[in-house]
Design a protein around this motif. Sequence first.
Motif, short mmCIF file in Angstrom:
data_model
loop_
_atom_site.label_atom_id
_atom_site.label_comp_id
_atom_site.label_asym_id
_atom_site.label_seq_id
_atom_site.Cartn_x
_atom_site.Cartn_y
_atom_site.Cartn_z
N LYS A 106 -30.93 -2.73 20.10
CA LYS A 106 -32.14 -2.00 19.73
C LYS A 106 -32.61 -1.12 20.88
O LYS A 106 -33.09 0.00 20.67
CB LYS A 106 -33.24 -2.97 19.31
CG LYS A 106 -33.02 -3.54 17.92
CD LYS A 106 -34.12 -4.50 17.55
CE LYS A 106 -33.88 -5.08 16.16
NZ LYS A 106 -34.91 -6.06 15.80
N LEU A 109 -30.26 1.85 20.99
CA LEU A 109 -30.55 2.74 19.87
C LEU A 109 -31.83 3.52 20.11
O LEU A 109 -31.89 4.73 19.86
CB LEU A 109 -30.65 1.93 18.57
CG LEU A 109 -30.74 2.72 17.28
CD1 LEU A 109 -29.52 3.61 17.12
CD2 LEU A 109 -30.85 1.76 16.12
N GLU A 113 -32.14 7.52 20.30
CA GLU A 113 -33.09 8.26 19.46
C GLU A 113 -34.05 9.08 20.32
O GLU A 113 -34.43 10.19 19.96
CB GLU A 113 -33.84 7.30 18.55
CG GLU A 113 -32.98 6.74 17.44
CD GLU A 113 -33.64 5.62 16.67
OE1 GLU A 113 -34.71 5.12 17.11
OE2 GLU A 113 -33.08 5.23 15.63
N LEU A 144 -22.83 1.84 22.67
CA LEU A 144 -22.69 1.90 21.21
C LEU A 144 -21.25 1.62 20.79
O LEU A 144 -21.01 1.00 19.77
CB LEU A 144 -23.12 3.27 20.69
CG LEU A 144 -24.63 3.49 20.60
CD1 LEU A 144 -24.93 4.93 20.23
CD2 LEU A 144 -25.25 2.55 19.60
N ALA A 154 -27.30 4.10 13.71
CA ALA A 154 -26.68 4.19 15.04
C ALA A 154 -25.49 5.14 14.99
O ALA A 154 -25.25 5.89 15.94
CB ALA A 154 -26.24 2.82 15.51
N CYS A 157 -26.86 8.59 15.21
CA CYS A 157 -27.21 8.92 16.60
C CYS A 157 -25.95 9.20 17.42
O CYS A 157 -25.93 10.13 18.22
CB CYS A 157 -28.00 7.78 17.24
SG CYS A 157 -29.69 7.70 16.67
#
Length: 168
Positions: A106, A109, A113, A144, A154, A157
């Motif tokens: 998180k 991510l 973002e 990632l 994700a 992104c």
Amino acid sequence: VLKSAHDTLVLVRELRAFVTRHRADYLREGKDSDTVRDGIESEVRLSVKACQAHITMLKSTVQEVEAGKTEGVQGVAHMHGVVLILTEFLQRVAASFDQCREVRFKKVLASAEQLEAVRHTRGGEAWSMPDLCRARRARVLRELRHARRVRPSALLCLCLLYTSDAAD
């Protein structure tokens, strides 16, 4: 059988202590945190596999005892219960480490973002990011790629970060 079950219990308890002890190291941001995190993940992965192998061996031993009728019905039921308890305990420990991974994911991510939001505030034009942002973007991409469960957001992104790499 019960001696093997006790040995397995000791392994699972050691794994739980390891996860608890290294939780802060796993979640820490920093320069060497990637190598530390990789080491923790590999150690947990190996320990879980070893515990699963012990539990599988216990299951097969209980099945052999059950087929050979060397134990009474209550003894076999007790052994099945012990194996079930060990399996559930291992699952709880693995789930606690998955929670660490989820928190970390998180954060990654949110960072990706945030980078994308910065890119959109610039009007979407092609512009060169400073080296610090480039290194951070590379770290985000690396994390990632190592994530076990990648959600569609994700992936979006990740695609946006790759396209911004091509624009640079």
